[in-house]
Motif scaffolding. Structure first.
Motif, PDB file in Angstrom:
ATOM      1  N   MET A 168       0.852  -1.180   0.000  1.00  0.00           N
ATOM      2  CA  MET A 168       0.000   0.000   0.000  1.00  0.00           C
ATOM      3  C   MET A 168       0.896   1.242   0.000  1.00  0.00           C
ATOM      4  N   LYS A 169       0.493   2.247  -0.774  1.00  0.00           N
ATOM      5  CA  LYS A 169       1.264   3.493  -0.853  1.00  0.00           C
ATOM      6  C   LYS A 169       0.598   4.538   0.039  1.00  0.00           C
ATOM      7  N   ILE A 170       1.371   4.996   1.038  1.00  0.00           N
ATOM      8  CA  ILE A 170       0.852   5.903   2.063  1.00  0.00           C
ATOM      9  C   ILE A 170       1.470   7.289   1.901  1.00  0.00           C
ATOM     10  N   GLY A 171       0.621   8.303   1.834  1.00  0.00           N
ATOM     11  CA  GLY A 171       1.095   9.683   1.851  1.00  0.00           C
ATOM     12  C   GLY A 171       1.111  10.187   3.276  1.00  0.00           C
ATOM     13  N   LEU A 172       2.227  10.748   3.700  1.00  0.00           N
ATOM     14  CA  LEU A 172       2.372  11.257   5.065  1.00  0.00           C
ATOM     15  C   LEU A 172       2.190  12.765   5.056  1.00  0.00           C
ATOM     16  N   TYR A 173       1.182  13.215   5.764  1.00  0.00           N
ATOM     17  CA  TYR A 173       0.830  14.639   5.842  1.00  0.00           C
ATOM     18  C   TYR A 173       1.181  15.096   7.255  1.00  0.00           C
ATOM     19  N   PHE A 174       2.325  15.753   7.404  1.00  0.00           N
ATOM     20  CA  PHE A 174       2.826  16.182   8.712  1.00  0.00           C
ATOM     21  C   PHE A 174       2.222  17.518   9.108  1.00  0.00           C
ATOM     22  N   GLY A 175       1.991  17.696  10.408  1.00  0.00           N
ATOM     23  CA  GLY A 175       1.530  18.988  10.888  1.00  0.00           C
ATOM     24  C   GLY A 175       1.202  18.950  12.366  1.00  0.00           C
ATOM     25  N   SER A 176       1.042  20.141  12.936  1.00  0.00           N
ATOM     26  CA  SER A 176       0.620  20.204  14.336  1.00  0.00           C
ATOM     27  C   SER A 176      -0.894  20.002  14.432  1.00  0.00           C
ATOM     28  N   PHE A 177      -1.620  20.335  13.354  1.00  0.00           N
ATOM     29  CA  PHE A 177      -3.085  20.189  13.318  1.00  0.00           C
ATOM     30  C   PHE A 177      -3.687  20.779  14.594  1.00  0.00           C
ATOM     31  N   ASN A 178      -3.442  22.053  14.761  1.00  0.00           N
ATOM     32  CA  ASN A 178      -3.770  22.777  15.997  1.00  0.00           C
ATOM     33  C   ASN A 178      -4.720  23.946  15.732  1.00  0.00           C
ATOM     34  N   PRO A 179      -5.982  23.680  15.341  1.00  0.00           N
ATOM     35  CA  PRO A 179      -6.642  22.386  15.163  1.00  0.00           C
ATOM     36  C   PRO A 179      -6.650  21.961  13.689  1.00  0.00           C
ATOM     37  N   ILE A 180      -7.017  20.702  13.482  1.00  0.00           N
ATOM     38  CA  ILE A 180      -7.281  20.235  12.118  1.00  0.00           C
ATOM     39  C   ILE A 180      -8.508  20.989  11.614  1.00  0.00           C
ATOM     40  N   HIS A 181      -8.516  21.351  10.335  1.00  0.00           N
ATOM     41  CA  HIS A 181      -9.663  22.068   9.772  1.00  0.00           C
ATOM     42  C   HIS A 181     -10.047  21.475   8.420  1.00  0.00           C
ATOM     43  N   ILE A 182     -11.105  22.001   7.831  1.00  0.00           N
ATOM     44  CA  ILE A 182     -11.603  21.412   6.583  1.00  0.00           C
ATOM     45  C   ILE A 182     -10.586  21.541   5.447  1.00  0.00           C
ATOM     46  N   GLY A 183      -9.729  22.543   5.488  1.00  0.00           N
ATOM     47  CA  GLY A 183      -8.679  22.664   4.473  1.00  0.00           C
ATOM     48  C   GLY A 183      -7.753  21.462   4.494  1.00  0.00           C
ATOM     49  N   HIS A 184      -7.370  21.016   5.689  1.00  0.00           N
ATOM     50  CA  HIS A 184      -6.529  19.823   5.813  1.00  0.00           C
ATOM     51  C   HIS A 184      -7.238  18.601   5.225  1.00  0.00           C
ATOM     52  N   LEU A 185      -8.520  18.462   5.558  1.00  0.00           N
ATOM     53  CA  LEU A 185      -9.278  17.305   5.051  1.00  0.00           C
ATOM     54  C   LEU A 185      -9.424  17.344   3.538  1.00  0.00           C
ATOM     55  N   VAL A 186      -9.707  18.514   2.986  1.00  0.00           N
ATOM     56  CA  VAL A 186      -9.872  18.643   1.527  1.00  0.00           C
ATOM     57  C   VAL A 186      -8.586  18.226   0.822  1.00  0.00           C
ATOM     58  N   ILE A 187      -7.450  18.731   1.298  1.00  0.00           N
ATOM     59  CA  ILE A 187      -6.167  18.396   0.664  1.00  0.00           C
ATOM     60  C   ILE A 187      -5.860  16.910   0.806  1.00  0.00           C
ATOM     61  N   ALA A 188      -5.977  16.372   2.014  1.00  0.00           N
ATOM     62  CA  ALA A 188      -5.677  14.954   2.242  1.00  0.00           C
ATOM     63  C   ALA A 188      -6.589  14.056   1.410  1.00  0.00           C
ATOM     64  N   ASN A 189      -7.875  14.363   1.390  1.00  0.00           N
ATOM     65  CA  ASN A 189      -8.819  13.553   0.619  1.00  0.00           C
ATOM     66  C   ASN A 189      -8.518  13.650  -0.877  1.00  0.00           C
ATOM     67  N   HIS A 190      -8.121  14.836  -1.334  1.00  0.00           N
ATOM     68  CA  HIS A 190      -7.774  15.010  -2.748  1.00  0.00           C
ATOM     69  C   HIS A 190      -6.615  14.082  -3.134  1.00  0.00           C
ATOM     70  N   PHE A 191      -5.592  14.007  -2.286  1.00  0.00           N
ATOM     71  CA  PHE A 191      -4.462  13.119  -2.569  1.00  0.00           C
ATOM     72  C   PHE A 191      -4.873  11.657  -2.525  1.00  0.00           C
ATOM     73  N   ALA A 192      -5.743  11.299  -1.587  1.00  0.00           N
ATOM     74  CA  ALA A 192      -6.193   9.910  -1.475  1.00  0.00           C
ATOM     75  C   ALA A 192      -7.058   9.502  -2.669  1.00  0.00           C
ATOM     76  N   GLU A 193      -7.791  10.446  -3.239  1.00  0.00           N
ATOM     77  CA  GLU A 193      -8.714  10.131  -4.335  1.00  0.00           C
ATOM     78  C   GLU A 193      -8.158  10.399  -5.733  1.00  0.00           C
ATOM     79  N   PHE A 194      -7.265  11.387  -5.861  1.00  0.00           N
ATOM     80  CA  PHE A 194      -6.853  11.835  -7.192  1.00  0.00           C
ATOM     81  C   PHE A 194      -5.362  11.703  -7.463  1.00  0.00           C
ATOM     82  N   SER A 195      -4.680  10.863  -6.689  1.00  0.00           N
ATOM     83  CA  SER A 195      -3.285  10.534  -6.986  1.00  0.00           C
ATOM     84  C   SER A 195      -3.168   9.016  -6.844  1.00  0.00           C
TER      85      SER A 195
END
Length: 192
Positions: free
Chosen positions: A1-28
């Motif tokens: 399985m190919k895993i993308g690592l998205y590093f951050g403090s996520f202080n707090p996590i927000h919808i921008g983080h989710l949009v980007i992460a989901n985009h990579f999971a779905e469109f790469s």
């Protein structure tokens, strides 16, 4: 399985983080994206940074309904200060069945040459880069490297700093946060 690592403090996590992460999971070609929550540096005093496990809980709650998005606390057990190369080596030892890649914003690519062992990282791992607002002057020495993949993800103009400040000022930021993360923040009175 190919895993993308998205590093951050996520202080707090927000919808921008989710949009980007989901985009990579779905469109790469990445199968999953792991949110690697970076621990609080014990030598730095940062009043607004939530405890490591509180931020991990926010990420867990924000991603629990997405099968391709996972929280990751791998760095919590590593000596501090930690470097990305150490995390990558540790992950490969712990999960030899996976192939790991880094996800970063185009702005971080400009300073990538300053990272510890950046040449080793680039030689052994792929970097998936999402766009930030930029000008032509923002080109980097890595733009044409075969291990760097520019992915046309949505440009997100949202920051955790802005959200923390808005919460402190009593503003309603609920639409900017994943629902379950908002509920936890609100229950715990974080950033107020």
């Amino acid at each position: 399985m190919k895993i993308g690592l998205y590093f951050g403090s996520f202080n707090p996590i927000h919808i921008g983080h989710l949009v980007i992460a989901n985009h990579f999971a779905e469109f790469s070609d990445l199968d999953q994206v792991w949110f690697v929550v970076t621990p609080h540096n014990p030598f730095k005093k940062k009043e607004s940074l939530l405890d490591n496990h509180q931020r991990l809980e926010l990420v867990y709650r924000a991603t629990k309904d997405y099968t391709k998005l996972q929280p990751c606390d791998i760095e919590f057990g590593l000596p501090q200060p930690n470097y990305t190369i150490n995390t990558l080596v540790h992950l490969e030892e712990k999960y030899p069945e996976h192939e790991f890649a880094l996800i970063m914003g185009q702005d971080n690519l400009k300073s990538f040459h300053k990272w510890k062992n950046h040449d080793v990282i680039l030689e052994n791992y792929h970097l998936y880069v999402y766009p930030r607002r930029q000008t032509k002057a923002d080109k980097t020495q890595f733009d044409d490297h075969e291990h760097i993949h520019l992915i046309p993800a949505p440009i997100m103009e949202l920051s955790s700093t802005f959200i923390r400040k808005a919460i402190k000022e009593g503003k309603n930021v609920r639409p900017m946060l994943p629902e379950q993360a908002w509920i936890y923040l609100d229950e715990m009175n974080f950033y107020k």
